[in-house]
Design an enzyme around this catalytic site. Structure first.
Site, PDB file in Angstrom:
ATOM      1  N   CYS A 144       0.852  -1.192   0.000  1.00 43.72           N
ATOM      2  CA  CYS A 144       0.000   0.000   0.000  1.00 43.72           C
ATOM      3  C   CYS A 144       0.890   1.245   0.000  1.00 43.72           C
ATOM      4  O   CYS A 144       1.870   1.306   0.722  1.00 43.72           O
ATOM      5  CB  CYS A 144      -0.952   0.108   1.187  1.00 43.72           C
ATOM      6  SG  CYS A 144      -2.156  -1.216   1.258  1.00 43.72           S
ATOM      7  N   ARG A 197       4.004  -0.348  -4.742  1.00 45.21           N
ATOM      8  CA  ARG A 197       3.735  -0.875  -3.395  1.00 45.21           C
ATOM      9  C   ARG A 197       2.414  -1.633  -3.311  1.00 45.21           C
ATOM     10  O   ARG A 197       2.086  -2.225  -2.293  1.00 45.21           O
ATOM     11  CB  ARG A 197       3.704   0.284  -2.390  1.00 45.21           C
ATOM     12  CG  ARG A 197       4.974   1.078  -2.342  1.00 45.21           C
ATOM     13  CD  ARG A 197       4.839   2.229  -1.384  1.00 45.21           C
ATOM     14  NE  ARG A 197       4.790   1.746  -0.025  1.00 45.21           N
ATOM     15  CZ  ARG A 197       5.853   1.580   0.751  1.00 45.21           C
ATOM     16  NH1 ARG A 197       7.054   1.867   0.288  1.00 45.21           N
ATOM     17  NH2 ARG A 197       5.730   1.135   1.966  1.00 45.21           N
ATOM     18  N   TRP A 199      -2.684  -2.709  -1.679  1.00 43.16           N
ATOM     19  CA  TRP A 199      -2.404  -4.141  -1.789  1.00 43.16           C
ATOM     20  C   TRP A 199      -3.301  -4.782  -0.756  1.00 43.16           C
ATOM     21  O   TRP A 199      -3.118  -4.589   0.444  1.00 43.16           O
ATOM     22  CB  TRP A 199      -0.928  -4.415  -1.490  1.00 43.16           C
ATOM     23  CG  TRP A 199      -0.543  -5.841  -1.726  1.00 43.16           C
ATOM     24  CD1 TRP A 199      -0.144  -6.398  -2.901  1.00 43.16           C
ATOM     25  CD2 TRP A 199      -0.515  -6.893  -0.759  1.00 43.16           C
ATOM     26  NE1 TRP A 199       0.122  -7.732  -2.732  1.00 43.16           N
ATOM     27  CE2 TRP A 199      -0.101  -8.068  -1.423  1.00 43.16           C
ATOM     28  CE3 TRP A 199      -0.811  -6.982   0.597  1.00 43.16           C
ATOM     29  CZ2 TRP A 199       0.034  -9.298  -0.782  1.00 43.16           C
ATOM     30  CZ3 TRP A 199      -0.689  -8.206   1.250  1.00 43.16           C
ATOM     31  CH2 TRP A 199      -0.263  -9.345   0.547  1.00 43.16           C
ATOM     32  N   ASN A 257      -1.826   2.144   5.614  1.00 43.76           N
ATOM     33  CA  ASN A 257      -0.973   1.042   5.174  1.00 43.76           C
ATOM     34  C   ASN A 257      -0.611   0.248   6.416  1.00 43.76           C
ATOM     35  O   ASN A 257      -0.066   0.795   7.357  1.00 43.76           O
ATOM     36  CB  ASN A 257       0.286   1.612   4.507  1.00 43.76           C
ATOM     37  CG  ASN A 257       1.346   0.558   4.268  1.00 43.76           C
ATOM     38  OD1 ASN A 257       1.034  -0.626   4.137  1.00 43.76           O
ATOM     39  ND2 ASN A 257       2.593   0.980   4.210  1.00 43.76           N
ATOM     40  N   GLY A 258      -0.944  -1.045   6.427  1.00 47.15           N
ATOM     41  CA  GLY A 258      -0.636  -1.864   7.594  1.00 47.15           C
ATOM     42  C   GLY A 258      -1.795  -2.797   7.898  1.00 47.15           C
ATOM     43  O   GLY A 258      -2.681  -2.985   7.060  1.00 47.15           O
ATOM     44  N   GLU A 280      17.450 -17.887  -7.194  1.00 47.21           N
ATOM     45  CA  GLU A 280      17.072 -16.538  -7.605  1.00 47.21           C
ATOM     46  C   GLU A 280      16.553 -16.533  -9.052  1.00 47.21           C
ATOM     47  O   GLU A 280      15.579 -15.852  -9.368  1.00 47.21           O
ATOM     48  CB  GLU A 280      18.274 -15.585  -7.425  1.00 47.21           C
ATOM     49  CG  GLU A 280      18.070 -14.152  -7.855  1.00 47.21           C
ATOM     50  CD  GLU A 280      16.921 -13.425  -7.157  1.00 47.21           C
ATOM     51  OE1 GLU A 280      16.350 -13.935  -6.183  1.00 47.21           O
ATOM     52  OE2 GLU A 280      16.575 -12.337  -7.637  1.00 47.21           O
ATOM     53  N   LYS A 316      12.813 -15.339 -10.135  1.00 46.97           N
ATOM     54  CA  LYS A 316      12.550 -14.310 -11.152  1.00 46.97           C
ATOM     55  C   LYS A 316      11.534 -14.816 -12.167  1.00 46.97           C
ATOM     56  O   LYS A 316      10.611 -14.118 -12.542  1.00 46.97           O
ATOM     57  CB  LYS A 316      13.836 -13.904 -11.904  1.00 46.97           C
ATOM     58  CG  LYS A 316      14.832 -13.098 -11.137  1.00 46.97           C
ATOM     59  CD  LYS A 316      14.405 -11.686 -10.804  1.00 46.97           C
ATOM     60  CE  LYS A 316      13.639 -11.579  -9.537  1.00 46.97           C
ATOM     61  NZ  LYS A 316      14.264 -11.545  -8.280  1.00 46.97           N
ATOM     62  N   GLU A 340       7.903 -15.251 -10.521  1.00 48.10           N
ATOM     63  CA  GLU A 340       7.171 -14.066 -10.067  1.00 48.10           C
ATOM     64  C   GLU A 340       6.744 -13.143 -11.197  1.00 48.10           C
ATOM     65  O   GLU A 340       5.722 -12.486 -11.089  1.00 48.10           O
ATOM     66  CB  GLU A 340       7.921 -13.304  -8.968  1.00 48.10           C
ATOM     67  CG  GLU A 340       9.153 -12.558  -9.398  1.00 48.10           C
ATOM     68  CD  GLU A 340       9.822 -11.828  -8.239  1.00 48.10           C
ATOM     69  OE1 GLU A 340       9.144 -11.432  -7.286  1.00 48.10           O
ATOM     70  OE2 GLU A 340      11.048 -11.640  -8.304  1.00 48.10           O
ATOM     71  N   HIS A 368      17.451 -36.827  -5.940  1.00 47.89           N
ATOM     72  CA  HIS A 368      16.685 -37.254  -4.774  1.00 47.89           C
ATOM     73  C   HIS A 368      15.208 -36.911  -4.900  1.00 47.89           C
ATOM     74  O   HIS A 368      14.520 -36.769  -3.886  1.00 47.89           O
ATOM     75  CB  HIS A 368      17.295 -36.637  -3.506  1.00 47.89           C
ATOM     76  CG  HIS A 368      18.724 -37.050  -3.320  1.00 47.89           C
ATOM     77  ND1 HIS A 368      19.089 -38.280  -2.826  1.00 47.89           N
ATOM     78  CD2 HIS A 368      19.882 -36.410  -3.635  1.00 47.89           C
ATOM     79  CE1 HIS A 368      20.416 -38.373  -2.818  1.00 47.89           C
ATOM     80  NE2 HIS A 368      20.907 -37.243  -3.308  1.00 47.89           N
ATOM     81  N   LYS A 390       6.033  -4.429  -3.906  1.00 57.19           N
ATOM     82  CA  LYS A 390       7.481  -4.291  -3.767  1.00 57.19           C
ATOM     83  C   LYS A 390       7.933  -4.437  -2.318  1.00 57.19           C
ATOM     84  O   LYS A 390       8.912  -5.096  -2.019  1.00 57.19           O
ATOM     85  CB  LYS A 390       7.902  -2.924  -4.315  1.00 57.19           C
ATOM     86  CG  LYS A 390       9.381  -2.655  -4.250  1.00 57.19           C
ATOM     87  CD  LYS A 390      10.106  -3.392  -5.333  1.00 57.19           C
ATOM     88  CE  LYS A 390      11.588  -3.209  -5.289  1.00 57.19           C
ATOM     89  NZ  LYS A 390      12.260  -4.316  -5.993  1.00 57.19           N
TER      90      LYS A 390
HETATM   91  O1  M6R Z   1      12.867  -5.219   0.517  1.00 60.12           O
HETATM   92  P1  M6R Z   1      13.343  -6.602   0.825  1.00 60.12           P
HETATM   93  O2  M6R Z   1      14.645  -6.936   0.201  1.00 60.12           O
HETATM   94  O3  M6R Z   1      13.333  -6.890   2.299  1.00 60.12           O
HETATM   95  O4  M6R Z   1      12.264  -7.558   0.163  1.00 60.12           O
HETATM   96  C1  M6R Z   1      12.315  -8.939   0.319  1.00 60.12           C
HETATM   97  C2  M6R Z   1      11.397  -9.630  -0.642  1.00 60.12           C
HETATM   98  O5  M6R Z   1      10.085  -9.229  -0.449  1.00 60.12           O
HETATM   99  C3  M6R Z   1      11.794  -9.360  -2.099  1.00 60.12           C
HETATM  100  O6  M6R Z   1      13.120  -9.699  -2.347  1.00 60.12           O
HETATM  101  C4  M6R Z   1      10.877 -10.169  -3.041  1.00 60.12           C
HETATM  102  O7  M6R Z   1      11.122 -11.529  -2.909  1.00 60.12           O
HETATM  103  C5  M6R Z   1      11.046  -9.710  -4.492  1.00 60.12           C
HETATM  104  N1  M6R Z   1       9.767  -9.728  -5.143  1.00 60.12           N
HETATM  105  C6  M6R Z   1      11.936 -10.590  -5.278  1.00 60.12           C
HETATM  106  O8  M6R Z   1      12.055 -10.213  -6.593  1.00 60.12           O
END
Ligand code: M6R
Length: 612
Positions: free
Chosen positions: A2, A27, A74, A100-101, A485, A489, A492, A508, A607
């Protein structure tokens, strides 16, 4: 999670709020809404979907006023629809709130309000908050500010919020606990936002609110106090952030821009901290904890998502160079599992945003248990930087794309420097290795530039697998986190199911998934386990799997086995995460674009995850 924005001054608030919401859209983008006050009357518009939907809705309306608030959501409580969109108005129309929260005790507050005759139109916890404030205001015949403060003492949970009281329309009331809030100080005007990105085009004079603080802002003045009414002196800081850094600059997406920024962002991250002549690492932000680091019996890295993957790279490097035992924990698990922490432990919290709720909670807990806590963070002035006793900024610049890219490589760069420094201080690393690694670190930005020029290859391979439904990523040692990672990517931003495994783990279980339709991305650059990885490739090929291999330039062994090779320039094995991640980022990016996905704002994500 948010985004909230507010304006009070002499200008037309509408464009300031809409532009601010666009900057904050990363956000959350389930719905957007605004409320403006003009002649003591509120104009409230809200719409499911992105800010552009709200703009369409308001295009033909005559919206006026120099005071207003806006929100991009969000969803936590209630579906992402028009009704649940913020701002929320209290039942008798006295208060308008953006938030927000999460209000954790909303159900109990709701019951109390129901018993007192209140009814609700939305399913949100925010509407309960707006009505709690209103109830106290009307019943107690108190000022709006006091009503907000008293209401907040009854709240359990996290909030960054801005409140307008229709009876006191020439002020905004902003408060924070757990969810970030900053105030921009202009000439006879103030801006309020979840972060500085909507403010920076108007002023670089910023006040960061701390938890349990409340600000009452008119166009001429700001008063700051705790929610228990202790007056505070606002600390105005000058923020060094260029507007170009938060714009797309000709790229189709922020994510692409951020991938291409990596030669610069890595360079910015080690510049002034790693010198070649004499070969040395200087991390000024850690000076006051060097004694703790020298004596630490264990390092625990806490983080979430991509930052957790960077932490895994850190584990490998710190153990390798400094011979200190390292554990890497998901912040969300760490905070809830009663971990054994002593004052001889050093906790390193890694976060791009510095606002991830679980990471912040883990940090607070570790501090209470007496550990030394260090932050690695990208956002200047964020909560993490204020909750830790020492730290190192990643100078990656603002990362707007929801999928993290340049933050990852900057975090790995910082962790590499920390591991080298600790290795040297603990006399576990020879002068020669230390020097060689620093010199090689300097070459990484150019190597990444070279990789970025090969984007047509990544695009071509992406075009062949854009319709895949599953994908496996494999890597060993320090390249295993790169596999994780790469898989994150892809899933997501393209919604293709992808999993990362240590290459040898495949036997395994996951090997059961391999058939002629399964792309297997394997990171197979030269290191001590290269031969083993070649065997893993053979095992996949024997089951007709498709191999996309990330290899060193000129690797003919794997070229003969793999369906596709993505070549990366040779570097030291310990630095290979910084090069090998680039083809994986671009592969995911192009697949997502070809599938028509919203690369910068993938579904269901935000984000900055400021709720648990
Ligand atoms: O702001 P942060 O690095 O603490 O965020 C952590 C995760 O929310 C963030 O890395 C998330 O997994 C991203 N969408 C990855 O691309």
């Amino acid at each position: 999670m948010c985004g909230i924005v507010g304006y009070i001054g002499n200008k037309d608030a509408y464009p300031i709020l809409i532009n601010g919401l666009k900057r904050l859209e990363y956000r959350g983008y389930d719905s957007a809404g605004i409320a403006l006050i003009d002649n003591n009357k509120a104009q409230v518009y809200k719409k499911q979907g992105k800010v552009s939907e709200l703009e369409k809705e308001t295009a033909t309306k005559k919206i006026t006023g120099n005071i207003g608030i806006g929100h991009t959501r969000w969803a936590t409580h209630g579906l992402p629809n028009d009704i649940n969109a913020h701002p929320h108005m209290s039942m008798n129309g006295k208060f308008i709130v953006i938030h927000n929260g999460i209000i954790e005790n909303y159900a109990r507050l709701q019951k109390k309000l129901c018993d007192r005759g209140y009814s609700f139109t939305s399913e949100t916890d925010t509407e309960i908050l707006a009505n709690t404030i209103e109830y106290i205001y009307l019943k107690g015949k108190v000022s709006a500010e006091l009503a907000v403060r008293l209401a907040l003492t009854k709240i359990i949970g996290a909030y960054g919020l801005v409140v307008i009281c229709i009876d006191e329309p020439n002020q905004l009331i902003a408060a924070r606990n757990g969810s970030p809030l900053v105030i921009g100080v202009g000439e006879k005007e103030y801006f309020i936002a979840s972060d500085a990105t909507p403010i920076i085009e108007h002023t670089n004079r910023i006040i960061y609110l701390n938890d349990k603080e409340i600000a009452v802002v008119t166009k001429n003045e700001l008063s700051l106090k705790t929610i228990t009414n202790d007056a505070l002196i606002p600390m105005i800081q000058e923020l060094n952030l260029d507007i170009e850094e938060i714009e797309k600059g000709g790229y189709d997406h922020f994510m692409l821009k951020e991938i291409y920024e990596q030669p610069k962002s890595i360079n910015d991250t080690f510049r002034g901290r790693a010198s070649q002549n004499p070969p040395e690492i200087y991390l000024g932000g850690l000076y006051n904890v060097f004694d703790k680091l020298d004596e630490a019996e264990r390092i625990i890295i806490v983080a979430c998502g991509t930052s957790w993957h960077a932490g895994l790279v850190g584990e490998y490097l710190i153990e390798e160079f400094a011979r200190i035992p390292v554990e890497v924990e998901y912040a969300s698990e760490f905070r809830y599992r009663n971990p054994i922490i002593s004052k001889n432990d050093v906790i390193i919290a890694v976060s791009q945003s510095g606002e991830t709720a679980d990471t912040i909670a883990a940090v607070k807990m570790a501090r209470e248990l007496g550990a030394t806590v260090i932050g690695i963070c990208n956002v200047v002035g964020s909560s993490l930087t204020r909750e830790t006793e020492a730290g190192v900024y990643t100078h990656a610049g603002p990362e707007i794309g929801v999928a993290s890219t340049k933050a990852f490589s900057a975090q790995v760069t910082v962790l590499t420097m920390i591991s080298l420094l600790l290795g040297k201080r603990r006399k576990k690393l020879s002068e020669k290795t230390y020097t060689t690694l620093i010199k090689e670190l300097y070459k990484i930005p150019d190597k990444i530039t070279q990789l970025l020029s090969q984007n047509e290859t990544y695009k071509h391979v992406a075009s062949l697998y854009k319709d895949a439904t599953n994908c496996i990523y494999l890597g060993r040692g320090v390249l295993f986190p790169v596999a994780l990672e790469g898989a994150l990517k892809l899933k997501e931003i393209s919604y293709i199911h992808a999993e990362g495994y240590p290459a040898a783990e495949m036997k395994h279980g996951p090997i059961a998934l391999i058939d002629e339709n399964m792309p297997v991305v394997i990171i197979a650059t030269k290191d001590h386990s290269y031969e083993k990885v070649v065997s893993n490739i053979q095992e996949v090929k024997a089951r007709k799997g498709i191999i996309i291999a990330v290899v060193n330039e000129g690797d003919t062994t794997i070229a003969k086995l793999a369906d596709h090779v993505l070549e990366v320039p040779e570097t030291l094995p310990e630095l290979a995460p910084l090069t090998t991640i680039i083809p994986l980022q671009l592969f995911s990016y192009y697949i997502a674009v070809m599938r028509g996905c919203n690369v910068d704002q993938p579904r269901n994500l935000a984000k900055s995850v400021t709720v648990e």
